[in-house]
Design a protein around this motif. Structure first.
Motif, mmCIF file in Angstrom:
data_model
loop_
_atom_site.group_PDB
_atom_site.id
_atom_site.type_symbol
_atom_site.label_atom_id
_atom_site.label_comp_id
_atom_site.label_asym_id
_atom_site.label_seq_id
_atom_site.Cartn_x
_atom_site.Cartn_y
_atom_site.Cartn_z
ATOM 1 N N LYS A 1 2.746 4.130 9.457
ATOM 2 C CA LYS A 1 1.494 4.845 9.736
ATOM 3 C C LYS A 1 1.602 6.304 9.325
ATOM 4 N N TRP A 2 2.691 6.978 9.747
ATOM 5 C CA TRP A 2 2.828 8.408 9.482
ATOM 6 C C TRP A 2 2.910 8.701 7.985
ATOM 7 N N GLU A 3 3.690 7.902 7.261
ATOM 8 C CA GLU A 3 3.822 8.180 5.831
ATOM 9 C C GLU A 3 2.530 7.882 5.091
ATOM 10 N N LEU A 4 1.852 6.799 5.461
ATOM 11 C CA LEU A 4 0.564 6.488 4.832
ATOM 12 C C LEU A 4 -0.445 7.609 5.090
ATOM 13 N N GLU A 5 -0.491 8.129 6.314
ATOM 14 C CA GLU A 5 -1.432 9.201 6.641
ATOM 15 C C GLU A 5 -1.097 10.482 5.882
ATOM 16 N N ASP A 6 0.169 10.830 5.818
ATOM 17 C CA ASP A 6 0.557 12.056 5.103
ATOM 18 C C ASP A 6 0.218 11.965 3.623
ATOM 19 N N LEU A 7 0.507 10.816 3.001
ATOM 20 C CA LEU A 7 0.227 10.658 1.570
ATOM 21 C C LEU A 7 -1.281 10.650 1.307
ATOM 22 N N ALA A 8 -2.040 9.996 2.181
ATOM 23 C CA ALA A 8 -3.501 9.996 2.009
ATOM 24 C C ALA A 8 -4.050 11.403 2.188
ATOM 25 N N ARG B 1 0.833 -1.213 0.000
ATOM 26 C CA ARG B 1 0.000 0.000 0.000
ATOM 27 C C ARG B 1 0.864 1.258 0.000
ATOM 28 N N LEU B 2 1.973 1.221 0.723
ATOM 29 C CA LEU B 2 2.864 2.379 0.746
ATOM 30 C C LEU B 2 3.476 2.615 -0.628
ATOM 31 N N VAL B 3 3.869 1.550 -1.302
ATOM 32 C CA VAL B 3 4.404 1.681 -2.670
ATOM 33 C C VAL B 3 3.341 2.273 -3.597
ATOM 34 N N ASP B 4 2.104 1.783 -3.463
ATOM 35 C CA ASP B 4 1.010 2.316 -4.292
ATOM 36 C C ASP B 4 0.806 3.805 -4.039
ATOM 37 N N MET B 5 0.867 4.207 -2.766
ATOM 38 C CA MET B 5 0.647 5.613 -2.436
ATOM 39 C C MET B 5 1.773 6.491 -2.972
ATOM 40 N N ARG B 6 2.982 6.009 -2.951
ATOM 41 C CA ARG B 6 4.096 6.797 -3.470
ATOM 42 C C ARG B 6 3.997 6.996 -4.976
#
Length: 649
Positions: A111-118, A72-77
């Motif tokens: 968590k922090w990076e996923l929240e910031d990207l979302a 999911r993090l790769v997808d968000m990036r």
């Protein structure tokens, strides 16, 4: 692998992997197929939480969740290249599902990076506002923080305290939420400029705190001691905000290295997850083991040993299944398709006739498993089976299903009984017509809230048509209709018993009857009231109905007492019982009264779904209040009985 089907390709790939990796891939594929069937557009809080619980509840290898989160993090990036609709959908899923999963596992960096990207894609305007505020002062803030770090390091060295001081990376989403939560502008968010001090002991923490407060004035109300009072997740640190160099506010966090490891890596041996104030020990234990598994990753144990340990020691007491439309439903362990049907909707449960689990028809008693898709096969009309209430048959396990089934039968039987009672009364009074207004008044006199309740009592035998006919002034009609001399003879016998049981001071020859409102029983203190055309009504002295009548016509009050030599009379009394509702309860209470040789002449019951209790009213015949009290004490000793009392005025 050209020419192979997708399934064959997967099997070929699995054959090339070791057992552990193959199991992980199988589980990833299973979860991928499962989540593909879930309707993520459902935005209800319950559905979102159940989806999170589903993902946490079905995994057997914690590493699978790590892979899912990393993917999911790769997808968000890479989300910048997607269209606006895709960005909104994917970012929404990440914020609602996957960032909270990372939080529960204690993987804060993810968590922090996923929240910031979302946050960037869901609220682009607000994101730019916060990001620009940070960007505009980036150089100044970096210089400011570097200067503060040097000052603190110098002071700690002078105090002989070994300290590691660093600037803390900013989490844009948390700053934005804090601005919204506290309704503050950016320049009043003190942790936009922040440093963290790591020391060796708690004593050093408080020593550094004193030094910071001595050097810079603290901001009132912005100090938190999470060392002496840790957060629920056992997070520990000292937080303070001060007016630093150049009169700029800043936050200083002070903690030990162990506390910092706990914060960063999510090691929380006493972490508990609570939802809406409701604790789920089994689910909490499962997440605790997941977090401990992550902690033990570098402990020297092999991956296979850790996975086996997790499988053996973690057990969930809930399961999560899907409906045909992709709705996630939480059920207790052991729940069946019937439980699932009632969890969807009462009508679906009532009309349930079969079930398909993952596309195959299965028995309704088959326990469900997490991750299954359940389809309920329904009839166009009809109701539940009484067999479903049989605990031995194991059709249902949830109180919701049991209560809904009982409610259906209670409503269904009530309607049938009302119709039957109405027919009985019409047949008994034929050819006379019934005055509905008068019948309504009689219902109130006999303590029935509605006429339909009176009809039900007639059908259940708690009331005779002769009593109603007499009240209507049509007493002869019962005999004419041939409705049973047994009831008529019984009624006459009771009247003679009542007359012989009481004596009226200074008066003889008057017919007397026990009042239905308070139902006195020897040796209750009693009084008489002279009615118009119906003799003397015998009440308990504290009866509210008697007090109201005497207030209107005090001259009608008569002194009355029990006859001491009347040992054959039987008196009707009411018992109210509140008990834990379950099949067989009515039979158990009736059995107690039967063992005591107490005749039951009427029963009314109702279930209270909100607390799974039953309220039962028994009308019984007793010789005295002592006999009644003995029965009440015997009933009170039953394990399921919560409260029992005599019901009277």
């Amino acid at each position: 692998l050209t020419g192979l089907s997708a399934n064959e390709e997967v099997q070929q790939s699995l054959a090339l992997l070791d057992a552990s990796a193959a199991d992980m891939l199988q589980e990833l594929l299973r979860i991928g197929l499962l989540t593909a069937r879930i309707d993520l557009s459902q935005s209800s809080r319950e559905h979102t939480e159940n989806l999170r619980r589903l993902l946490l509840g079905i995994v057997e290898d914690v590493r699978v969740l790590l892979v899912i989160l990393a993917k999911r993090l790769v997808d968000m990036r890479a989300l910048r290249s997607a269209n606006a609709q895709q960005q909104q959908e994917i970012a929404g899923d990440v914020r609602e599902i996957y960032a909270p999963l990372a939080n529960r596992l204690g993987i804060w960096q993810l968590k922090w990076e996923l929240e910031d990207l979302a946050f960037r894609y869901l609220e682009p305007g607000f994101y730019r506002q916060v990001a620009n505020a940070l960007q505009e002062t980036r150089t100044q803030r970096q210089d400011f923080i570097a200067h503060v770090i040097v000052l603190i390091e110098q002071q700690c060295k002078a105090m002989n305290i070994q300290a590691d001081v660093a600037g803390r990376p900013k989490h844009i989403y948390s700053i934005a939420r804090k601005m919204q939560r506290k309704h503050l502008p950016f320049d009043q968010i003190y942790d936009a400029r922040a440093v963290r001090v790591l020391v060796e002991s708690e004593a050093d923490c408080y020593a550094v705190l004193g030094m910071v407060h001595a050097q810079w004035p603290p901001v009132p109300g912005e100090f938190d001691d999470y060392i002496s009072r840790p957060k629920p997740n056992m997070y520990q640190s000292l937080h303070t905000a001060v007016i630093g160099p150049d009169d700029k506010p800043m936050e200083v966090q002070i903690r030990t290295h162990d506390m910092h490891e706990h914060s960063e890596l999510g090691v929380a041996a006493h972490w508990r997850y609570k939802e809406s104030g409701k604790s789920d020990p089994g689910f909490e234990q499962r997440i605790l083991w997941m977090r401990q598994w992550l902690e033990q990753w570098d402990s020297g144990s092999s991956a296979d040993e850790l996975v086996d340990q997790f499988k053996n020691e973690v057990h969930s007491h809930h399961l999560y299944v899907l409906s045909q439309d992709g709705h996630v439903v939480e059920l207790p362990e052991g729940a069946t398709a019937v439980d699932f049907a009632y969890a969807i909707h009462s009508e679906v449960g009532h009309r349930c006739r079969g079930a398909k689990i993952d596309g195959r028809i299965t028995a309704l008693t088959q326990p469900l498993q997490s991750g299954q898709t359940v389809e309920i096969l329904t009839a166009k009309e009809g109701g539940p089976s009484r067999d479903w209430l049989n605990t031995q048959a194991a059709y249902i396990t949830t109180s919701r299903a049991r209560n809904r089934i009982k409610q259906w039968f209670r409503q269904h039987d009530w309607e049938s009984n009302v119709a039957l009672g109405k027919e009985q009364l019409a047949r008994a009074l034929r050819p006379a017509s019934v005055d509905i207004e008068k019948l309504a008044a009689i219902s109130q006199e006999l303590e029935y809230a509605e006429i339909d309740d009176l009809y039900e009592a007639l059908a259940m035998g708690a009331l005779t048509t002769g009593v109603v006919a007499a009240r209507l002034g049509l007493g002869h009609k019962e005999k004419a209709a041939g409705t049973g001399k047994r009831h008529q003879g019984k009624k006459v016998a009771r009247k003679s018993n009542i007359n012989s049981a009481v004596s009226i001071q200074g008066v003889s020859g008057l017919m007397s009857k026990l009042a239905r409102c308070c139902k006195p029983v020897p040796p209750d203190l009693i009084a008489g009231y002279l009615t118009q055309g119906s003799g003397v009504s015998v009440h308990t002295q504290n009866c509210p109905v008697l007090k109201r009548m005497v207030k209107r016509s005090p001259e009608r009050l008569l002194e009355i007492k029990w006859q001491s030599d009347d040992a054959q009379s039987r008196f009707v009394a009411d018992i109210e019982i509140i008990a834990t509702d379950h099949p067989g309860l009515l039979h158990a209470i009736s059995g107690i009264l039967a063992d005591l040789k107490i005749n039951v002449i009427g029963v009314r019951t109702r279930s209270v779904a909100r607390n799974d209790t039953a309220v039962m009213h028994f009308s019984v015949e007793v010789q005295s209040a002592n006999e009644l009290e003995g029965a009440i004490h015997k009933i009170a000793r039953h394990d399921d009985v919560l409260k029992v009392k005599r019901k009277s005025g």
